[in-house]
Design an enzyme around this catalytic site. Structure first.
Site, mmCIF file in Angstrom:
data_model
loop_
_atom_site.group_PDB
_atom_site.id
_atom_site.type_symbol
_atom_site.label_atom_id
_atom_site.label_comp_id
_atom_site.label_asym_id
_atom_site.label_seq_id
_atom_site.Cartn_x
_atom_site.Cartn_y
_atom_site.Cartn_z
ATOM 1 N N GLU A 50 10.934 -0.650 10.160
ATOM 2 C CA GLU A 50 11.196 0.476 9.838
ATOM 3 C C GLU A 50 10.187 0.640 8.533
ATOM 4 O OE1 GLU A 50 13.210 -2.230 10.021
ATOM 5 O OE2 GLU A 50 15.373 -0.884 10.111
ATOM 6 N N PHE A 112 29.366 -5.251 2.977
ATOM 7 C CA PHE A 112 28.474 -5.360 4.397
ATOM 8 C C PHE A 112 27.374 -4.333 4.331
ATOM 9 C CE2 PHE A 112 26.708 -5.429 9.119
ATOM 10 C CZ PHE A 112 26.326 -6.948 8.654
ATOM 11 N N GLN A 113 25.933 -5.434 4.124
ATOM 12 C CA GLN A 113 24.688 -4.198 4.269
ATOM 13 C C GLN A 113 24.534 -3.439 3.369
ATOM 14 O OE1 GLN A 113 24.071 -2.883 8.561
ATOM 15 N NE2 GLN A 113 22.599 -5.261 8.815
ATOM 16 N N LYS A 162 28.174 6.860 5.112
ATOM 17 C CA LYS A 162 28.889 6.981 6.642
ATOM 18 C C LYS A 162 30.089 7.869 6.342
ATOM 19 C CE LYS A 162 30.635 4.402 10.373
ATOM 20 N NZ LYS A 162 30.558 3.693 10.838
ATOM 21 N N MET A 470 -11.900 -8.716 2.986
ATOM 22 C CA MET A 470 -12.723 -8.017 1.680
ATOM 23 C C MET A 470 -11.529 -9.113 0.384
ATOM 24 S SD MET A 470 -13.438 -5.555 0.440
ATOM 25 C CE MET A 470 -13.250 -4.076 0.556
HETATM 26 C C1 LIG Z 1 0.427 -5.387 2.342
HETATM 27 C C2 LIG Z 1 -0.610 -5.992 1.302
HETATM 28 N N1 LIG Z 1 -1.150 -7.798 1.884
HETATM 29 C C3 LIG Z 1 -2.213 -7.701 0.527
HETATM 30 C C4 LIG Z 1 -2.676 -7.535 0.200
HETATM 31 C C5 LIG Z 1 -4.331 -7.422 -0.369
HETATM 32 N N2 LIG Z 1 -5.916 -7.231 0.489
HETATM 33 C C6 LIG Z 1 -6.051 -6.480 0.704
HETATM 34 S S1 LIG Z 1 -7.432 -6.232 1.388
HETATM 35 C C7 LIG Z 1 -7.034 -8.409 2.269
HETATM 36 C C8 LIG Z 1 -7.305 -8.719 3.462
HETATM 37 C C9 LIG Z 1 -7.627 -7.686 4.979
HETATM 38 O O1 LIG Z 1 -8.090 -8.173 5.369
HETATM 39 P P1 LIG Z 1 -8.178 -7.884 7.436
HETATM 40 O O2 LIG Z 1 -7.117 -6.815 7.613
HETATM 41 O O3 LIG Z 1 -8.163 -8.615 8.529
HETATM 42 O O4 LIG Z 1 -9.273 -6.639 6.991
HETATM 43 P P2 LIG Z 1 -10.917 -7.150 6.784
HETATM 44 O O5 LIG Z 1 -11.062 -6.548 5.712
HETATM 45 O O6 LIG Z 1 -11.547 -8.518 7.088
HETATM 46 O O7 LIG Z 1 -11.840 -5.840 7.310
HETATM 47 C C10 LIG Z 1 -5.964 -8.527 1.547
HETATM 48 C C11 LIG Z 1 -4.794 -9.592 1.935
HETATM 49 C C12 LIG Z 1 -2.721 -5.914 0.451
HETATM 50 N N3 LIG Z 1 -3.405 -4.425 0.048
HETATM 51 N N4 LIG Z 1 -1.973 -5.557 1.439
#
Ligand SMILES: Cc1ncc(C[n+]2csc(CCOP(=O)(O)OP(=O)(O)O)c2C)c(N)n1
Lengths: 557, 160
Positions: A50, A112-113, A162, A470
Site C-alpha cells: 500500500e 476485525f481489521q 463497507k 548519507m
Molecule cells: C524511511 C526512512 N528511514 C530512514 C531515513 C534516514 N536516512 C536518511 S538518508 C539515509 C540513507 C540512505 O541510503 P541509500 O538509500 O543507500 O542512499 P545513499 O545516501 O547511499 O545515496 C537514511 C537511512 C529516511 N530518510 N527515511
C-alpha cells in the site's frame, strides 16, 4: 434510479476524470471491486504494498498536476499508507486516498481489521472524512477533490465503511462545492503588490528564492518574466527544481545545506529576498539568526501559516504564486540596478563552480551527468532519499517543472520508485527514471512486480555504494568515521530484477556507464541498473548543521 | 512583535460536526501550543459551534495559532478577543467546609450555596477572571475540597 454506494463512488470518480487508482484490495472493499470489474473508464493498478500505491498516486500527481488517487482496505491496508500521506502532505501534493472501513455499527468495537484512520491521519492530511451515510458520499467525494487540489494542495482521506458501499441512493453529483469555512485566497493584495514592486525597484542585490509553490501553481512563465525583465538571479529549493531553467544565466541552482556555493553566498549577501512558494525551511536557512542579515523579505505564498513562521517578513503577500507574480510583473515599472550584483555572482560562479573529482573511478556524479547529457535534461527524474538524491538535484540540469519528483519535506526513503511508477502511468510517452540508493530501493523493491506486470517502463538507477550513504557521510564528518549500522550487505540486484522479470544490468566501470544508460533508454520495458560506485564519496558542498549557510565545507567551495 | 508570554482568549467558530473538537485539540498538541482551557458549545446557529480557547504564548505563537486554526477546513473564523473589548465568564462548582463567616463571605462574592450537608457546602460561582481571583482571595483560610470549572467562555463587546 438508485445506485449502491460502491457504484456512486465509481461514478463520482469518473466525474472527477480519474483514470487510474493505485491500490490493493481487501475484504471491506469487495463491493467496490465488484463494481470496478465492469468499469471501463478507470484502471485499478494493483501495487504490491500500500505504501507503493500512495507514493504512486503522489508521483502521478506531481508529474501530471492532476489529483492522484489510491484505494486500500481497512486496518493494515490503511495504516500502510500513512507514510505516503505524510509525504504528500509535507510537499503539498493533491491526492485522494480512499480507505475501506468496518461497518458503521462496528466502528469503535475493535472489529476485525479496524483502525481509526481519521484519527491516525488527522495531522498528516489536509482534511479527512468518515462517511457515515451514503447520502453524504457524492458530496464528500466532490469536496475531497476540491480541497485536495485548491489552495495549498494536500492529501484528503475518505474512510468508507463497507455498509455505506452497499446502501442505495439516487446519484446526483453536485455541481459545486459549498464550504463556508474554506475559501483560499488566490489574488494577492494590490497594495502589498505595489509596495513589493517599489521595494524591488530600489533593491541592488535582490534574489528570488523559489519553492515548490511555483511548480504547483504553474508560475514558471511569470517567474521567468520577473527575473529576466528585472535582472534578478533565481535560486530554487529542492522541491522547486525545474521551476526555473538551470541552463539560464540567471539561475543559481539550488540553495541550502547542499546548495551551490554561489546560491548560498548570494542569498546571504542579498539586500532583498523575494520568496515565492517557499517556506524558509531549516535546511535552507541554516543558522537562522545569521541568515541573510541585510535582506528585506517579500514572501508570496498561498498558505498564510507559511509566512512569518521562521523569518521576519517585511511584505507578506498571501495568494497563488502565479496570480501574484503576474500582478507584480504588471506593477514593475522601474528595473532595479543589479549590474554590479550580477557581476559579483558571476565571479562566484567562476571561483566556486559545482564540481567533483572526475577521475577514472566510477563516481556517482558522473552517472548523473551522463544521464543529463543523454536525456538533454528532459526526463522525469524521481529520487529516493540520501546522497543520490542530492547528486540528482545538483548534477542533473533541471529545466522544466513537474520533472523532478522527490520527498523534500518528509525525506521518505522508498518514495522514488513507486513515485516514478505513478509518473510513468500519467506520462506514458516520457522517459522516467528513479535515481536510487542501495538502501532506499529496498524499501519498496516489491514494486518491481508491478512494473513487470503492467509493463511500466521505468528505469531504476541504483547508485550502489554498499551503505546508507548519507548517514555514513555524517558519521565520517562528525562522528570520527564510526560507521555504526550504515554498511549494507546487499543482495544481487540484477538477479532480483530478473527474478521479477525485469531487465537488470550491472555496471562497475566508468567506461560502461554510457552504454548501459543507452541500453536502458532504448529498452521498451522497465530496467534496473546496479551501478557499483565509489563507496566513500561525499555530497559537497555541505553546510554543517547549526552553521550559517555561507559556511560551507568541502566540495572545492 | 513582542516575545512576552501572554494569555490570549481565542474565540473560534467551527462547523458543528463530528471530529472537529478532536481535530483542533490534536492541532494544538502537534504544534506544541499550550492550552490553558477550552470550552465548546453550540451558537445561535445549531450548525455552528463556538470554542473559547485560552492559550499562553508570545505574539509569534499567537499568529501561528490563528493561521493554523484558519487552515483547518472546518474552522469558519478565528478571533483573538484579547485584542478587542470582550466579556468573559467562568462557572465554578466547589465543595467547601465552614461556618457562618464563610457563608457571609460567599454572600459577599455572590457565590450561591446550592446544597448543604453537615457543614459541607456545595457552591456555585460565576464570574470574570478578576472576580474569580477576588473570590479565592476572600476564601483564604478555608479549604476547598473538590472543584470543577468550565473553562472560560468569552464574547466580544462590539457589534461585529
Ligand atoms: C524511511 C526512512 N528511514 C530512514 C531515513 C534516514 N536516512 C536518511 S538518508 C539515509 C540513507 C540512505 O541510503 P541509500 O538509500 O543507500 O542512499 P545513499 O545516501 O547511499 O545515496 C537514511 C537511512 C529516511 N530518510 N527515511
Amino acid at each position: 434510479m438508485k445506485l449502491s454506494g460502491a457504484q456512486i463512488l465509481i461514478n463520482s470518480l469518473i466525474k472527477e476524470n480519474v483514470d487510474v487508482i493505485f491500490g490493493i484490495p481487501g475484504g471491506y472493499l469487495l463491493p467496490v471491486l465488484d463494481k470496478l470489474y465492469d468499469c471501463k473508464e478507470i484502471q485499478f493498478l494493483l501495487t504490491r504494498h500500500e505504501q507503493g500505491a500512495a507514493h504512486a498516486a503522489d508521483g502521478y500527481a506531481r508529474a501530471t498536476g492532476k489529483v492522484g488517487v489510491c484505494m486500500v482496505t481497512s486496518g493494515p491496508g490503511a495504516t500502510n499508507i500513512v507514510t505516503g500521506l505524510a509525504t504528500a502532505n509535507f510537499d503539498s501534493i493533491p491526492i485522494v486516498a480512499i480507505t475501506g472501513q468496518v461497518n458503521t455499527n462496528m466502528i469503535g468495537n475493535d472489529a476485525f481489521q479496524e483502525a481509526d484512520l481519521t484519527g491516525i491521519s488527522r495531522s498528516i492530511t489536509k482534511h479527512n472524512y468518515l462517511v457515515k451515510d451514503v447520502k453524504d458520499l457524492a458530496r464528500i467525494i466532490k469536496e475531497a477533490f476540491y480541497i485536495a487540489s485548491t489552495g495549498r494542495p494536500g492529501p484528503v482521506l475518505i474512510d468508507l465503511p463497507k455498509d455505506v458501499t452497499l446502501q442505495e441512493m439516487d446519484f446526483n453529483y453536485p455541481k459545486k462545492v459549498n464550504l463556508r469555512s474554506y475559501n483560499p485566497t488566490y489574488t494577492g493584495h494590490p497594495g502589498q503588490i505595489k509596495r513589493a514592486a517599489a521595494l524591488i525597484s530600489e533593491s541592488r542585490r535582490p534574489v528570488i528564492y523559489a519553492g515548490g509553490g511555483v511548480i504547483i501553481s504553474g508560475a514558471e512563465k511569470e517567474l521567468k518574466e520577473l527575473a529576466e525583465k528585472n535582472g534578478i538571479p533565481v535560486t530554487t529549493t529542492l522541491t522547486g527544481l525545474g521551476g526555473f531553467p538551470e541552463t539560464h544565466p540567471l539561475s543559481l541552482k539550488m540553495l541550502g545545506m547542499h546548495g551551490s556555493a554561489y546560491a548560498n553566498f548570494a542569498i546571504m549577501d542579498s539586500d532583498l529576498i523575494i520568496a515565492v512558494g517557499s517556506r524558509f525551511d531549516d535546511r535552507v536557512t541554516g543558522k537562522i539568526d545569521e541568515f541573510a542579515p541585510d535582506a528585506k523579505v517579500i514572501h508570496i505564498d498561498i498558505d498564510p501559516s507559511s509566512i512569518s513562521k521562521n523569518v521576519k517578513v517585511d511584505i507578506p503577500i498571501v495568494g497563488d504564486c502565479r496570480s501574484v507574480l503576474s500582478d507584480l510583473n504588471k506593477k514593475m515599472n522601474k528595473k532595479p540596478n543589479t549590474n554590479a550584483w550580477l557581476k559579483q555572482i558571476d565571479g562566484w560562479k567562476k571561483t566556486h563552480p559545482l564540481t567533483y573529482r572526475d577521475d577514472n573511478k566510477l563516481r556517482p556524479q558522473y552517472i548523473i551527468e551522463e544521464l543529463n547529457k543523454l536525456t538533454e535534461g528532459k526526463a522525469i527524474i524521481a529520487t529516493e532519499v540520501g546522497q543520490h538524491q542530492m547528486w540528482a538535484a545538483l548534477f542533473y540540469q533541471h529545466i522544466k517543472p513537474r520533472t523532478f519528483l522527490t520527498s523534500g519535506g518528509l525525506g521518505t526513503m522508498g518514495y522514488g520508485f513507486p513515485a516514478a511508477m505513478g509518473a510513468q502511468v500519467g506520462n506514458p510517452d516520457k522517459l522516467v527514471f528513479d535515481i536510487a540508493g542501495d538502501g532506499s530501493i529496498q524499501m519498496n523493491i516489491q514494486e518491481l512486480a508491478t512494473v513487470a506486470e503492467y509493463k511500466i517502463p521505468v528505469k531504476i538507477l541504483i547508485l550502489n555504494n554498499s551503505c546508507l550513504g548519507m548517514v555514513r557521510q555524517w558519521q565520517e564528518l562528525f562522528y570520527d568515521k564510526r560507521y555504526q549500522s550504515t554498511p549494507l550487505k546487499n543482495p544481487d540486484f540484477v538477479k532480483i530484477a530478473e527474478g521479477y522479470g525485469v531487465k537488470g544490468i550491472k555496471v562497475t566501470k566508468k567506461q560502461d556507464v554510457t552504454k548501459a544508460l543507452k541500453e536502458a533508454i532504448k529498452t521498451a520495458g522497465p530496467v534496473l541498473i546496479d551501478f557499483h560506485v565509489e563507496g566513500e564519496e561525499n555530497v559537497f558542498p555541505m553546510v554543517a548543521p547549526g552553521n550559517a549557510i555561507n559556511k560551507m565545507m568541502g566540495g572545492l567551495a | 512583535m513582542s516575545n512576552k508570554l501572554k494569555k490570549h482568549i481565542v474565540s473560534v467558530l467551527v462547523e458543528n460536526k463530528f471530529g472537529v473538537l478532536a481535530h483542533i485539540s490534536s492541532l494544538f498538541s502537534a504544534r506544541g501550543f499550550n492550552i490553558d482551557s477550552l470550552a465548546v458549545g453550540e451558537t445561535e446557529d445549531p450548525t455552528i459551534s463556538r470554542m473559547t480557547i485560552v492559550v499562553t504564548g508570545d505574539d509569534r505563537t499567537l499568529e501561528q495559532v490563528d493561521k493554523q486554526l484558519n487552515k483547518l477546513i472546518d474552522v469558519i473564523r478565528v478571533d483573538d478577543l484579547t485584542k478587542r473589548g470582550f466579556v468573559d465568564r467562568e462557572l465554578l462548582l466547589f465543595k467547601i467546609e465552614g461556618d457562618s463567616n464563610l457563608k457571609a463571605a460567599l454572600g459577599k462574592f455572590k457565590a450561591e450555596i446550592l446544597n448543604e450537608n453537615r457543614g459541607m457546602m456545595l457552591v456555585q460561582f460565576c464570574g470574570s477572571k478578576k472576580e474569580t481571583e477576588e473570590l479565592f482571595n476572600g476564601l483564604k483560610g478555608y479549604e476547598i475540597k473538590e472543584m470543577v470549572r468550565t473553562g472560560k467562555i468569552a464574547i466580544a463587546k462590539d457589534k461585529e
